[in-house]
Motif scaffolding. Sequence first.
Motif, PDB file in Angstrom:
ATOM      1  N   SER A 160      33.092  40.184  16.318  1.00 39.82           N
ATOM      2  CA  SER A 160      33.138  41.349  15.427  1.00 39.82           C
ATOM      3  C   SER A 160      32.859  42.625  16.217  1.00 39.82           C
ATOM      4  O   SER A 160      33.525  43.649  16.046  1.00 39.82           O
ATOM      5  CB  SER A 160      32.112  41.191  14.301  1.00 39.82           C
ATOM      6  N   LEU A 161      31.849  42.545  17.091  1.00 41.92           N
ATOM      7  CA  LEU A 161      31.471  43.689  17.936  1.00 41.92           C
ATOM      8  C   LEU A 161      32.675  44.262  18.683  1.00 41.92           C
ATOM      9  O   LEU A 161      32.944  45.472  18.603  1.00 41.92           O
ATOM     10  CB  LEU A 161      30.419  43.224  18.950  1.00 41.92           C
TER      11      LEU A 161
ATOM     12  N   GLY B   2      29.559  32.283  18.642  1.00 43.63           N
ATOM     13  CA  GLY B   2      28.282  31.614  18.824  1.00 43.63           C
ATOM     14  C   GLY B   2      27.275  32.118  17.811  1.00 43.63           C
ATOM     15  O   GLY B   2      27.402  33.235  17.287  1.00 43.63           O
ATOM     16  N   ALA B   3      26.277  31.300  17.546  1.00 46.28           N
ATOM     17  CA  ALA B   3      25.253  31.673  16.569  1.00 46.28           C
ATOM     18  C   ALA B   3      24.456  32.879  17.061  1.00 46.28           C
ATOM     19  O   ALA B   3      24.159  32.993  18.248  1.00 46.28           O
ATOM     20  CB  ALA B   3      24.310  30.497  16.335  1.00 46.28           C
ATOM     21  N   LEU B   4      24.109  33.766  16.133  1.00 47.72           N
ATOM     22  CA  LEU B   4      23.331  34.967  16.472  1.00 47.72           C
ATOM     23  C   LEU B   4      22.033  34.605  17.185  1.00 47.72           C
ATOM     24  O   LEU B   4      21.568  35.332  18.061  1.00 47.72           O
ATOM     25  CB  LEU B   4      23.007  35.740  15.188  1.00 47.72           C
ATOM     26  N   SER B   5      21.464  33.469  16.822  1.00 54.43           N
ATOM     27  CA  SER B   5      20.187  33.070  17.424  1.00 54.43           C
ATOM     28  C   SER B   5      20.360  32.520  18.840  1.00 54.43           C
ATOM     29  O   SER B   5      19.384  32.384  19.577  1.00 54.43           O
ATOM     30  CB  SER B   5      19.526  32.001  16.557  1.00 54.43           C
TER      31      SER B   5
ATOM     32  N   GLN C 276      24.535  38.253   8.247  1.00 56.37           N
ATOM     33  CA  GLN C 276      24.652  36.922   7.643  1.00 56.37           C
ATOM     34  C   GLN C 276      23.753  35.887   8.278  1.00 56.37           C
ATOM     35  O   GLN C 276      23.567  34.805   7.737  1.00 56.37           O
ATOM     36  CB  GLN C 276      26.066  36.377   7.844  1.00 56.37           C
ATOM     37  N   GLU C 277      23.270  36.176   9.486  1.00 52.15           N
ATOM     38  CA  GLU C 277      22.643  35.119  10.285  1.00 52.15           C
ATOM     39  C   GLU C 277      21.203  35.372  10.677  1.00 52.15           C
ATOM     40  O   GLU C 277      20.598  34.526  11.336  1.00 52.15           O
ATOM     41  CB  GLU C 277      23.452  34.908  11.567  1.00 52.15           C
TER      42      GLU C 277
ATOM     43  N   GLU D  14      22.835  37.730  26.228  1.00 48.39           N
ATOM     44  CA  GLU D  14      23.452  39.005  26.586  1.00 48.39           C
ATOM     45  C   GLU D  14      24.762  38.743  27.339  1.00 48.39           C
ATOM     46  O   GLU D  14      25.763  39.416  27.112  1.00 48.39           O
ATOM     47  CB  GLU D  14      22.484  39.840  27.425  1.00 48.39           C
TER      48      GLU D  14
ATOM     49  N   ALA E 115      31.627  49.456  17.383  1.00 47.51           N
ATOM     50  CA  ALA E 115      31.090  48.163  17.812  1.00 47.51           C
ATOM     51  C   ALA E 115      29.805  47.824  17.063  1.00 47.51           C
ATOM     52  O   ALA E 115      29.657  46.710  16.526  1.00 47.51           O
ATOM     53  CB  ALA E 115      30.833  48.184  19.320  1.00 47.51           C
TER      54      ALA E 115
ATOM     55  N   PRO F 139      33.146  39.499   8.513  1.00 50.24           N
ATOM     56  CA  PRO F 139      32.626  38.559   9.504  1.00 50.24           C
ATOM     57  C   PRO F 139      32.569  37.131   8.985  1.00 50.24           C
ATOM     58  O   PRO F 139      32.643  36.893   7.777  1.00 50.24           O
ATOM     59  CB  PRO F 139      31.218  39.081   9.750  1.00 50.24           C
ATOM     60  N   ILE F 140      32.465  36.191   9.906  1.00 51.46           N
ATOM     61  CA  ILE F 140      32.135  34.810   9.569  1.00 51.46           C
ATOM     62  C   ILE F 140      30.865  34.445  10.342  1.00 51.46           C
ATOM     63  O   ILE F 140      30.441  35.189  11.229  1.00 51.46           O
ATOM     64  CB  ILE F 140      33.268  33.821   9.945  1.00 51.46           C
ATOM     65  N   VAL F 141      30.270  33.323  10.002  1.00 49.96           N
ATOM     66  CA  VAL F 141      29.092  32.876  10.742  1.00 49.96           C
ATOM     67  C   VAL F 141      29.519  32.585  12.184  1.00 49.96           C
ATOM     68  O   VAL F 141      30.495  31.869  12.413  1.00 49.96           O
ATOM     69  CB  VAL F 141      28.480  31.620  10.080  1.00 49.96           C
ATOM     70  N   GLY F 142      28.818  33.164  13.122  1.00 46.66           N
ATOM     71  CA  GLY F 142      29.137  32.946  14.531  1.00 46.66           C
ATOM     72  C   GLY F 142      30.009  34.015  15.149  1.00 46.66           C
ATOM     73  O   GLY F 142      30.378  33.933  16.318  1.00 46.66           O
ATOM     74  N   SER F 143      30.340  35.056  14.374  1.00 48.20           N
ATOM     75  CA  SER F 143      31.311  36.041  14.884  1.00 48.20           C
ATOM     76  C   SER F 143      30.687  37.322  15.432  1.00 48.20           C
ATOM     77  O   SER F 143      31.422  38.255  15.781  1.00 48.20           O
ATOM     78  CB  SER F 143      32.312  36.419  13.785  1.00 48.20           C
ATOM     79  N   ALA F 144      29.362  37.391  15.544  1.00 49.41           N
ATOM     80  CA  ALA F 144      28.725  38.667  15.916  1.00 49.41           C
ATOM     81  C   ALA F 144      29.340  39.279  17.179  1.00 49.41           C
ATOM     82  O   ALA F 144      29.624  40.485  17.220  1.00 49.41           O
ATOM     83  CB  ALA F 144      27.219  38.480  16.093  1.00 49.41           C
TER      84      ALA F 144
ATOM     85  N   ALA G  95      28.170  41.547  10.768  1.00 44.74           N
ATOM     86  CA  ALA G  95      28.219  40.133  11.150  1.00 44.74           C
ATOM     87  C   ALA G  95      26.810  39.558  11.275  1.00 44.74           C
ATOM     88  O   ALA G  95      26.518  38.470  10.761  1.00 44.74           O
ATOM     89  CB  ALA G  95      28.987  39.967  12.463  1.00 44.74           C
TER      90      ALA G  95
ATOM     91  N   TYR H  66      27.727  38.057  25.093  1.00 45.05           N
ATOM     92  CA  TYR H  66      28.329  39.280  24.551  1.00 45.05           C
ATOM     93  C   TYR H  66      29.237  39.934  25.592  1.00 45.05           C
ATOM     94  O   TYR H  66      30.307  40.455  25.273  1.00 45.05           O
ATOM     95  CB  TYR H  66      27.254  40.268  24.087  1.00 45.05           C
ATOM     96  N   TYR H  67      28.809  39.879  26.850  1.00 43.10           N
ATOM     97  CA  TYR H  67      29.595  40.542  27.898  1.00 43.10           C
ATOM     98  C   TYR H  67      30.931  39.842  28.181  1.00 43.10           C
ATOM     99  O   TYR H  67      31.831  40.455  28.749  1.00 43.10           O
ATOM    100  CB  TYR H  67      28.767  40.728  29.174  1.00 43.10           C
TER     101      TYR H  67
ATOM    102  N   GLN I 263      14.891  39.429  16.637  1.00 45.18           N
ATOM    103  CA  GLN I 263      14.939  38.424  15.559  1.00 45.18           C
ATOM    104  C   GLN I 263      13.858  37.355  15.732  1.00 45.18           C
ATOM    105  O   GLN I 263      13.428  36.736  14.761  1.00 45.18           O
ATOM    106  CB  GLN I 263      16.339  37.791  15.462  1.00 45.18           C
TER     107      GLN I 263
END
Lengths: 199, 199
Positions: free
Chosen positions: A126-127, A69-72, B141-142, A76, B131, A118-123, B138, A79-80, B98
Amino acid sequence: MKILLIGASGTIGTRIYNTFSKKHEVVRASRGGADVAVDITDASSIEKMYQTVSDIDAVICAAGPAKFGALSELTEEDYYVGIRGKMMGQLNLVRIGQKYVNDNGSFTLTTGILAEEPIVGSAAVSLVNGAVNSFAIAAAQELPRGQRINVVCPTVVEDSAEMYADFFPGFDPVPMEKVVNGYVRSVETKINGRIIKIY
Amino acid sequence: MKILLIGASGTIGTRIYNTFSKKHEVVRASRGGADVAVDITDASSIEKMYQTVSDIDAVICAAGPAKFGALSELTEEDYYVGIRGKMMGQLNLVRIGQKYVNDNGSFTLTTGILAEEPIVGSAAVSLVNGAVNSFAIAAAQELPRGQRINVVCPTVVEDSAEMYADFFPGFDPVPMEKVVNGYVRSVETKINGRIIKIY
Protein backbone atom coordinates in the motif's frame (compact mmCIF):
# COMPACT_ATOMS: atom_id res chain seq x y z
CA MET A 1 4.70 4.72 -31.98
CA LYS A 2 7.83 3.26 -30.42
CA ILE A 3 7.05 1.92 -26.96
CA LEU A 4 9.45 0.78 -24.26
CA LEU A 5 7.77 -1.84 -22.07
CA ILE A 6 9.38 -2.76 -18.76
CA GLY A 7 8.13 -6.01 -17.23
CA ALA A 8 6.91 -7.58 -20.46
CA SER A 9 7.08 -11.12 -19.10
CA GLY A 10 4.67 -10.65 -16.17
CA THR A 11 0.96 -11.51 -16.09
CA ILE A 12 -0.11 -8.02 -17.12
CA GLY A 13 3.03 -7.24 -19.13
CA THR A 14 2.47 -10.16 -21.51
CA ARG A 15 -1.03 -8.94 -22.31
CA ILE A 16 0.17 -5.36 -22.71
CA TYR A 17 2.78 -6.59 -25.19
CA ASN A 18 0.27 -8.64 -27.19
CA THR A 19 -2.11 -5.69 -27.49
CA PHE A 20 0.37 -2.90 -28.24
CA SER A 21 2.57 -4.92 -30.60
CA LYS A 22 -0.33 -5.21 -33.08
CA LYS A 23 -0.15 -1.46 -33.78
CA HIS A 24 3.19 -0.27 -32.45
CA GLU A 25 6.86 -1.12 -32.23
CA VAL A 26 7.35 -2.47 -28.70
CA VAL A 27 10.81 -2.83 -27.18
CA ARG A 28 10.78 -5.19 -24.19
CA ALA A 29 13.04 -4.48 -21.24
CA SER A 30 13.58 -6.86 -18.35
CA ARG A 31 16.23 -8.07 -15.97
CA GLY A 32 16.82 -11.10 -18.14
CA GLY A 33 17.07 -8.77 -21.14
CA ALA A 34 14.26 -9.61 -23.59
CA ASP A 35 15.23 -6.91 -26.11
CA VAL A 36 17.20 -4.76 -23.67
CA ALA A 37 18.40 -5.50 -20.15
CA VAL A 38 17.42 -3.34 -17.19
CA ASP A 39 17.38 -3.64 -13.43
CA ILE A 40 14.92 -0.93 -12.39
CA THR A 41 16.20 -0.98 -8.81
CA ASP A 42 19.46 0.51 -10.15
CA ALA A 43 19.38 4.06 -11.54
CA SER A 44 22.56 3.57 -13.55
CA SER A 45 21.01 0.54 -15.26
CA ILE A 46 17.98 2.67 -16.20
CA GLU A 47 20.24 5.41 -17.58
CA LYS A 48 22.07 2.82 -19.67
CA MET A 49 18.78 1.45 -21.02
CA TYR A 50 17.69 4.92 -22.17
CA GLN A 51 21.08 5.42 -23.82
CA THR A 52 20.63 2.11 -25.67
CA VAL A 53 17.03 2.50 -26.85
CA SER A 54 16.50 5.74 -28.75
CA ASP A 55 13.45 7.57 -30.09
CA ILE A 56 10.95 6.43 -27.42
CA ASP A 57 7.38 7.75 -27.63
CA ALA A 58 5.95 5.90 -24.62
CA VAL A 59 7.33 4.14 -21.57
CA ILE A 60 5.10 1.57 -19.89
CA CYS A 61 6.17 -0.04 -16.62
CA ALA A 62 4.39 -3.17 -15.44
CA ALA A 63 7.21 -4.25 -13.15
CA GLY A 64 8.41 -3.56 -9.66
CA PRO A 65 8.88 -5.77 -6.63
CA ALA A 66 7.26 -5.09 -3.26
CA LYS A 67 6.83 -7.33 -0.25
CA PHE A 68 3.67 -8.61 1.42
CA GLY A 69 3.88 -9.42 5.11
CA ALA A 70 2.24 -8.96 8.48
CA LEU A 71 2.62 -5.50 10.04
CA SER A 72 4.07 -7.15 13.14
CA GLU A 73 6.73 -8.96 11.13
CA LEU A 74 7.78 -6.61 8.31
CA THR A 75 11.33 -5.39 8.87
CA GLU A 76 12.68 -2.05 7.68
CA GLU A 77 14.52 -3.96 4.94
CA ASP A 78 11.24 -5.59 3.83
CA TYR A 79 9.78 -2.12 3.25
CA TYR A 80 12.87 -1.16 1.27
CA VAL A 81 12.26 -4.02 -1.21
CA GLY A 82 9.24 -2.06 -2.44
CA ILE A 83 10.86 1.35 -1.96
CA ARG A 84 13.82 0.49 -4.17
CA GLY A 85 11.66 -1.63 -6.51
CA LYS A 86 8.10 -0.66 -7.35
CA MET A 87 8.51 2.87 -5.94
CA MET A 88 11.94 4.30 -6.83
CA GLY A 89 12.23 1.90 -9.78
CA GLN A 90 9.20 3.44 -11.43
CA LEU A 91 10.05 6.96 -10.25
CA ASN A 92 13.56 6.68 -11.71
CA LEU A 93 12.09 5.60 -15.06
CA VAL A 94 10.44 9.04 -15.09
CA ARG A 95 13.18 11.05 -13.36
CA ILE A 96 15.82 9.83 -15.80
CA GLY A 97 13.49 9.26 -18.75
CA GLN A 98 12.29 12.87 -18.92
CA LYS A 99 15.64 13.71 -20.54
CA TYR A 100 15.41 10.95 -23.15
CA VAL A 101 11.78 10.38 -24.12
CA ASN A 102 10.49 12.14 -27.25
CA ASP A 103 8.51 15.38 -27.25
CA ASN A 104 4.86 14.65 -26.36
CA GLY A 105 5.88 11.20 -25.15
CA SER A 106 4.28 9.51 -22.17
CA PHE A 107 5.03 7.47 -19.06
CA THR A 108 2.53 4.92 -17.79
CA LEU A 109 3.25 3.40 -14.39
CA THR A 110 1.46 0.66 -12.45
CA THR A 111 0.13 0.68 -8.89
CA GLY A 112 -3.02 -0.99 -7.56
CA ILE A 113 -6.16 -0.84 -5.48
CA LEU A 114 -4.17 -1.48 -2.27
CA ALA A 115 -3.26 2.22 -2.27
CA GLU A 116 -6.75 2.94 -0.99
CA GLU A 117 -8.32 -0.42 -0.20
CA PRO A 118 -5.82 -2.40 1.86
CA ILE A 119 -5.81 -6.09 2.71
CA VAL A 120 -4.16 -7.79 5.66
CA GLY A 121 -0.44 -7.94 4.92
CA SER A 122 -0.39 -5.08 2.42
CA ALA A 123 1.21 -2.29 4.50
CA ALA A 124 4.47 -2.28 2.51
CA VAL A 125 2.66 -2.60 -0.81
CA SER A 126 0.00 0.00 0.00
CA LEU A 127 2.86 2.34 0.94
CA VAL A 128 4.54 2.18 -2.47
CA ASN A 129 1.26 2.26 -4.41
CA GLY A 130 0.19 5.42 -2.58
CA ALA A 131 3.60 6.96 -3.11
CA VAL A 132 3.65 6.36 -6.87
CA ASN A 133 0.07 7.64 -7.29
CA SER A 134 0.89 10.92 -5.54
CA PHE A 135 4.22 11.29 -7.31
CA ALA A 136 2.54 10.92 -10.69
CA ILE A 137 -0.04 13.66 -10.18
CA ALA A 138 2.76 15.97 -9.02
CA ALA A 139 5.17 15.07 -11.83
CA ALA A 140 2.43 15.59 -14.41
CA GLN A 141 2.69 19.34 -13.91
CA GLU A 142 6.40 19.54 -14.59
CA LEU A 143 7.36 17.09 -17.29
CA PRO A 144 9.16 18.85 -20.15
CA ARG A 145 8.37 19.07 -23.88
CA GLY A 146 4.74 18.00 -23.69
CA GLN A 147 5.49 14.72 -21.96
CA ARG A 148 2.66 13.12 -19.97
CA ILE A 149 2.38 10.67 -17.08
CA ASN A 150 -0.46 8.45 -15.85
CA VAL A 151 -0.80 5.49 -13.53
CA VAL A 152 -2.86 2.37 -14.16
CA CYS A 153 -4.22 1.25 -10.80
CA PRO A 154 -6.03 -2.10 -11.13
CA THR A 155 -7.77 -4.36 -8.66
CA VAL A 156 -7.38 -8.15 -8.87
CA VAL A 157 -7.58 -9.38 -12.46
CA GLU A 158 -9.60 -12.40 -13.47
CA ASP A 159 -6.52 -14.28 -14.73
CA SER A 160 -5.07 -14.47 -11.22
CA ALA A 161 -8.26 -14.11 -9.18
CA GLU A 162 -8.40 -17.74 -8.12
CA MET A 163 -4.81 -17.73 -6.92
CA TYR A 164 -5.34 -14.60 -4.82
CA ALA A 165 -8.95 -15.09 -3.72
CA ASP A 166 -8.07 -15.87 -0.10
CA PHE A 167 -6.00 -12.69 0.21
CA PHE A 168 -8.51 -10.41 -1.51
CA PRO A 169 -11.84 -11.43 0.00
CA GLY A 170 -14.76 -9.59 -1.55
CA PHE A 171 -12.68 -7.87 -4.22
CA ASP A 172 -14.48 -8.06 -7.58
CA PRO A 173 -12.00 -9.28 -10.20
CA VAL A 174 -11.89 -7.33 -13.46
CA PRO A 175 -11.25 -8.76 -16.93
CA MET A 176 -7.66 -8.37 -18.13
CA GLU A 177 -8.97 -6.54 -21.21
CA LYS A 178 -10.17 -3.69 -18.97
CA VAL A 179 -6.74 -3.42 -17.36
CA VAL A 180 -4.92 -3.42 -20.69
CA ASN A 181 -7.34 -0.76 -21.93
CA GLY A 182 -6.12 1.46 -19.09
CA TYR A 183 -2.63 1.39 -20.61
CA VAL A 184 -4.04 2.02 -24.09
CA ARG A 185 -5.98 5.02 -22.82
CA SER A 186 -2.88 6.42 -21.12
CA VAL A 187 -0.66 6.00 -24.18
CA GLU A 188 -3.04 6.82 -27.04
CA THR A 189 -5.14 9.67 -25.61
CA LYS A 190 -3.72 12.95 -24.29
CA ILE A 191 -4.69 12.58 -20.62
CA ASN A 192 -2.09 13.58 -18.06
CA GLY A 193 -1.73 13.18 -14.28
CA ARG A 194 -4.49 10.59 -14.01
CA ILE A 195 -4.80 7.64 -11.68
CA ILE A 196 -6.67 5.29 -14.02
CA LYS A 197 -8.53 3.10 -11.55
CA ILE A 198 -9.60 -0.23 -13.00
CA TYR A 199 -12.16 -1.15 -10.36
CA MET B 1 -3.17 10.21 29.00
CA LYS B 2 0.57 10.06 28.47
CA ILE B 3 1.45 11.39 25.03
CA LEU B 4 4.76 11.18 23.19
CA LEU B 5 5.07 14.13 20.78
CA ILE B 6 7.78 14.05 18.13
CA GLY B 7 8.55 17.40 16.53
CA ALA B 8 7.29 19.56 19.38
CA SER B 9 9.35 22.58 18.37
CA GLY B 10 7.91 23.02 14.87
CA THR B 11 5.12 25.39 13.79
CA ILE B 12 2.40 22.79 14.25
CA GLY B 13 4.18 20.85 17.03
CA THR B 14 4.30 23.87 19.31
CA ARG B 15 0.55 24.36 19.03
CA ILE B 16 -0.09 20.65 19.51
CA TYR B 17 1.98 20.77 22.70
CA ASN B 18 0.18 23.84 24.04
CA THR B 19 -3.22 22.24 23.48
CA PHE B 20 -2.54 18.71 24.71
CA SER B 21 -0.43 19.71 27.72
CA LYS B 22 -3.48 21.39 29.29
CA LYS B 23 -5.14 18.01 29.77
CA HIS B 24 -2.42 15.39 29.34
CA GLU B 25 1.14 14.54 30.22
CA VAL B 26 3.13 15.32 27.08
CA VAL B 27 6.67 14.02 26.59
CA ARG B 28 8.49 15.96 23.90
CA ALA B 29 10.97 14.14 21.65
CA SER B 30 13.26 15.85 19.18
CA ARG B 31 16.72 15.62 17.71
CA GLY B 32 17.94 18.23 20.17
CA GLY B 33 16.29 16.23 22.94
CA ALA B 34 13.58 18.38 24.58
CA ASP B 35 12.53 15.68 27.09
CA VAL B 36 13.96 12.75 25.16
CA ALA B 37 16.29 12.65 22.17
CA VAL B 38 15.35 10.95 18.90
CA ASP B 39 16.48 11.00 15.31
CA ILE B 40 13.49 9.57 13.45
CA THR B 41 15.62 8.82 10.38
CA ASP B 42 17.38 6.16 12.48
CA ALA B 43 15.37 3.11 13.54
CA SER B 44 17.74 2.29 16.40
CA SER B 45 17.27 5.80 17.81
CA ILE B 46 13.49 5.27 17.72
CA GLU B 47 13.84 1.91 19.48
CA LYS B 48 15.96 3.56 22.16
CA MET B 49 13.36 6.32 22.65
CA TYR B 50 10.60 3.75 23.21
CA GLN B 51 12.82 1.94 25.70
CA THR B 52 13.35 5.23 27.57
CA VAL B 53 9.76 6.51 27.67
CA SER B 54 7.38 3.94 29.12
CA ASP B 55 3.60 3.74 29.44
CA ILE B 56 2.70 5.66 26.26
CA ASP B 57 -0.99 6.07 25.38
CA ALA B 58 -0.56 8.14 22.23
CA VAL B 59 2.23 8.92 19.80
CA ILE B 60 1.92 12.09 17.73
CA CYS B 61 4.44 12.86 15.00
CA ALA B 62 4.61 16.38 13.59
CA ALA B 63 8.14 15.97 12.24
CA GLY B 64 9.83 14.60 9.18
CA PRO B 65 12.06 16.18 6.56
CA ALA B 66 11.32 16.05 2.84
CA LYS B 67 12.75 18.06 0.00
CA PHE B 68 11.07 20.46 -2.41
CA GLY B 69 12.65 20.86 -5.83
CA ALA B 70 11.97 20.94 -9.56
CA LEU B 71 11.23 17.58 -11.18
CA SER B 72 14.06 18.22 -13.63
CA GLU B 73 16.56 18.83 -10.84
CA LEU B 74 15.65 16.43 -8.00
CA THR B 75 18.31 13.74 -7.63
CA GLU B 76 17.67 10.24 -6.33
CA GLU B 77 19.31 11.34 -3.07
CA ASP B 78 16.91 14.31 -2.81
CA TYR B 79 13.98 11.86 -2.88
CA TYR B 80 15.66 9.79 -0.19
CA VAL B 81 15.69 12.77 2.20
CA GLY B 82 11.91 12.41 2.42
CA ILE B 83 11.95 8.62 2.18
CA ARG B 84 14.25 8.24 5.18
CA GLY B 85 12.66 11.22 6.96
CA LYS B 86 8.96 11.98 6.70
CA MET B 87 8.16 8.55 5.24
CA MET B 88 10.22 5.82 6.96
CA GLY B 89 10.70 8.03 10.02
CA GLN B 90 6.97 8.08 10.65
CA LEU B 91 6.50 4.49 9.52
CA ASN B 92 9.20 3.29 11.93
CA LEU B 93 7.49 5.12 14.79
CA VAL B 94 4.58 2.75 14.13
CA ARG B 95 6.53 -0.35 13.10
CA ILE B 96 8.63 -0.25 16.26
CA GLY B 97 6.08 1.46 18.49
CA GLN B 98 3.42 -1.24 18.07
CA LYS B 99 5.47 -3.35 20.50
CA TYR B 100 5.75 -0.61 23.13
CA VAL B 101 2.60 1.56 23.08
CA ASN B 102 -0.14 0.75 25.59
CA ASP B 103 -3.24 -1.31 24.84
CA ASN B 104 -5.78 0.87 23.00
CA GLY B 105 -3.08 3.44 22.36
CA SER B 106 -2.87 5.47 19.17
CA PHE B 107 -0.49 6.76 16.52
CA THR B 108 -1.15 10.07 14.77
CA LEU B 109 1.07 10.90 11.82
CA THR B 110 1.27 14.01 9.64
CA THR B 111 1.14 14.34 5.85
CA GLY B 112 -0.46 17.12 3.82
CA ILE B 113 -2.65 18.21 0.94
CA LEU B 114 0.24 17.72 -1.54
CA ALA B 115 -0.59 14.01 -1.53
CA GLU B 116 -3.54 14.78 -3.78
CA GLU B 117 -3.21 18.44 -4.76
CA PRO B 118 0.37 19.00 -5.90
CA ILE B 119 2.23 22.25 -6.47
CA VAL B 120 5.21 22.88 -8.73
CA GLY B 121 8.24 21.43 -6.97
CA SER B 122 6.35 19.00 -4.74
CA ALA B 123 7.08 15.68 -6.47
CA ALA B 124 9.30 14.37 -3.66
CA VAL B 125 6.97 15.67 -0.95
CA SER B 126 3.79 14.44 -2.65
CA LEU B 127 5.48 11.03 -2.90
CA VAL B 128 6.04 10.67 0.84
CA ASN B 129 2.66 12.14 1.78
CA GLY B 130 0.85 9.67 -0.47
CA ALA B 131 2.98 6.83 0.88
CA VAL B 132 2.22 7.58 4.53
CA ASN B 133 -1.50 8.03 3.85
CA SER B 134 -1.76 4.61 2.19
CA PHE B 135 0.45 2.93 4.79
CA ALA B 136 -1.77 4.21 7.59
CA ILE B 137 -5.04 2.85 6.19
CA ALA B 138 -3.33 -0.52 5.71
CA ALA B 139 -1.65 -0.58 9.13
CA ALA B 140 -4.95 0.32 10.82
CA GLN B 141 -6.22 -3.19 10.16
CA GLU B 142 -3.32 -4.94 11.83
CA LEU B 143 -2.19 -2.98 14.87
CA PRO B 144 -2.22 -5.17 17.99
CA ARG B 145 -4.03 -4.79 21.33
CA GLY B 146 -6.62 -2.24 20.21
CA GLN B 147 -4.06 0.26 18.96
CA ARG B 148 -5.23 2.79 16.35
CA ILE B 149 -3.60 4.92 13.66
CA ASN B 150 -4.70 8.07 11.84
CA VAL B 151 -3.07 10.73 9.72
CA VAL B 152 -3.64 14.47 9.96
CA CYS B 153 -3.38 15.85 6.43
CA PRO B 154 -3.56 19.66 6.46
CA THR B 155 -3.38 22.29 3.75
CA VAL B 156 -1.46 25.54 4.31
CA VAL B 157 -2.11 26.96 7.78
CA GLU B 158 -2.79 30.63 8.38
CA ASP B 159 0.31 31.02 10.56
CA SER B 160 2.62 30.33 7.63
CA ALA B 161 0.31 31.27 4.76
CA GLU B 162 2.07 34.53 3.93
CA MET B 163 5.47 32.84 3.80
CA TYR B 164 4.25 30.15 1.44
CA ALA B 165 1.66 32.11 -0.58
CA ASP B 166 3.77 32.18 -3.77
CA PHE B 167 4.24 28.42 -3.69
CA PHE B 168 0.61 27.56 -2.89
CA PRO B 169 -1.36 29.83 -5.23
CA GLY B 170 -5.09 29.57 -4.66
CA PHE B 171 -4.82 27.30 -1.64
CA ASP B 172 -7.22 28.47 1.09
CA PRO B 173 -5.29 28.65 4.37
CA VAL B 174 -6.96 27.07 7.40
CA PRO B 175 -6.76 28.29 10.99
CA MET B 176 -4.20 26.46 13.12
CA GLU B 177 -6.99 25.58 15.58
CA LYS B 178 -8.61 23.41 12.92
CA VAL B 179 -5.34 21.57 12.32
CA VAL B 180 -4.72 20.98 16.03
CA ASN B 181 -8.28 19.73 16.35
CA GLY B 182 -7.42 17.03 13.84
CA TYR B 183 -4.84 15.66 16.27
CA VAL B 184 -7.27 15.93 19.16
CA ARG B 185 -9.89 14.00 17.20
CA SER B 186 -7.39 11.28 16.35
CA VAL B 187 -6.15 10.88 19.94
CA GLU B 188 -9.33 11.38 21.96
CA THR B 189 -11.97 9.64 19.81
CA LYS B 190 -11.82 6.00 18.73
CA ILE B 191 -11.47 6.50 14.96
CA ASN B 192 -8.96 4.31 13.16
CA GLY B 193 -7.42 4.29 9.69
CA ARG B 194 -8.57 7.78 8.81
CA ILE B 195 -6.89 10.42 6.69
CA ILE B 196 -8.13 13.49 8.57
CA LYS B 197 -8.09 16.10 5.82
CA ILE B 198 -7.96 19.66 7.13
CA TYR B 199 -9.02 21.44 3.94
